[in-house]
Enzyme design. Structure first.
Site, PDB file in Angstrom:
ATOM      1  N   PHE A  72       8.143  -6.461  10.340  1.00 24.24           N
ATOM      2  CA  PHE A  72       8.049  -6.024   8.947  1.00 24.24           C
ATOM      3  C   PHE A  72       6.806  -6.662   8.320  1.00 24.24           C
ATOM      4  CE2 PHE A  72       8.844  -6.565   4.388  1.00 24.24           C
ATOM      5  CZ  PHE A  72       9.159  -5.257   4.040  1.00 24.24           C
ATOM      6  N   GLY A  73       5.926  -5.830   7.760  1.00 23.92           N
ATOM      7  CA  GLY A  73       4.724  -6.316   7.069  1.00 23.92           C
ATOM      8  C   GLY A  73       4.830  -6.042   5.584  1.00 23.92           C
ATOM      9  N   TYR A  74       4.423  -6.993   4.766  1.00 24.88           N
ATOM     10  CA  TYR A  74       4.543  -6.829   3.303  1.00 24.88           C
ATOM     11  C   TYR A  74       3.246  -7.174   2.576  1.00 24.88           C
ATOM     12  CZ  TYR A  74       4.979 -11.798   3.978  1.00 24.88           C
ATOM     13  OH  TYR A  74       4.708 -13.088   4.359  1.00 24.88           O
ATOM     14  N   GLU A  89      -1.973 -14.633  11.640  1.00 23.54           N
ATOM     15  CA  GLU A  89      -1.088 -15.190  10.606  1.00 23.54           C
ATOM     16  C   GLU A  89      -0.936 -16.714  10.732  1.00 23.54           C
ATOM     17  OE1 GLU A  89      -0.029 -13.168   8.230  1.00 23.54           O
ATOM     18  OE2 GLU A  89      -0.907 -11.442   9.227  1.00 23.54           O
TER      19      GLU A  89
HETATM   20  C1  SIN Z   1       2.262  -9.671   5.994  1.00 23.98           C
HETATM   21  O1  SIN Z   1       1.410  -8.864   5.630  1.00 23.98           O
HETATM   22  O2  SIN Z   1       3.391  -9.280   6.402  1.00 23.98           O
HETATM   23  C2  SIN Z   1       2.001 -11.136   6.024  1.00 23.98           C
HETATM   24  C3  SIN Z   1       1.024 -11.604   5.027  1.00 23.98           C
HETATM   25  C4  SIN Z   1      -0.369 -11.098   5.205  1.00 23.98           C
HETATM   26  O3  SIN Z   1      -0.873 -11.080   6.352  1.00 23.98           O
HETATM   27  O4  SIN Z   1      -1.000 -10.713   4.223  1.00 23.98           O
END
Ligand code: SIN
Length: 189
Positions: A24-26, A99
């Site tokens: 899941f990416g947010y 990350e």
């Molecule tokens: C994500 O996008 O899920 C983690 C945070 C990011 O890489 O901006």
């Protein structure tokens, strides 16, 4: 905890033996999918909310002048929209490197836009990590974003691309959109 989470994440073995894992990416993972994936679809996660509380030493700022990027903060009954990717486990080494500045893999459940509920992974930067900045007013966050640059480019691009991606998903995110308004008021556009 050290700011580099690569070694800790490598030891995370929850999905050992699986051929495919949902992620899941947010944040930037919504709009920048520079890794191989099998399937990609809008998704949402419950009991978490998106906040610009994580410092960025390696992408949108530097250790001396960190930028601000998003993490998830626990909030009962909150729903956070994002993007899910079905990936091969070997792809996690690439994602761990991307990350590495404070984010830890967490195994949890989330929902896909076709109604499926899946167990997968999400990268979360918790308050204990060395790059964590924590809460600040939206104007203050926008000021820091306006002033920050890192190896991946200006911090403002991260915010604007995230806001555009959230709009494209049809989601309202009061925190992100308020910071975007403050940024536009500061720098124009
Ligand atoms: C994500 O996008 O899920 C983690 C945070 C990011 O890489 O901006």
């Amino acid at each position: 905890m050290t700011a580099d989470t690569t070694a800790i994440n490598r030891r995370m073995n929850r999905f050992d033996g699986h051929h495919q894992v949902w992620l899941f990416g947010y944040g930037s993972l919504i709009y920048k999918a520079d890794f191989p994936y099998i399937e990609r679809r809008p998704a949402s996660i419950r009991h978490w909310t998106r906040r610009f509380w994580q410092g960025s030493h390696d992408h949108r700022g530097t250790p001396d002048a960190p930028g601000r990027v998003v993490t998830l903060v626990a909030e009962p009954d909150a729903v956070c929209a994002g993007m899910a990717y079905l990936i091969a486990p070997r792809t996690f080494s690439q994602l761990d490197a991307r990350e590495k500045n404070g984010y830890l893999r967490l195994a949890t459940e989330f929902s896909l836009d076709d109604g499926r509920h899946v167990e997968g992974l999400v990268y979360i930067a918790t308050a204990g990590n060395a790059a964590f900045l924590g809460p600040a007013g939206e104007r203050e966050i926008a000021r820091q974003i306006a002033a920050s640059h890192g190896p991946s480019g200006p911090n403002r691009d991260y915010l604007m691309q995230l806001a555009a991606a959230l709009r494209a998903l049809g989601t309202q995110d009061a925190h992100v959109f308020a910071i975007e308004r403050e940024l536009v008021a500061l720098i124009g556009h």
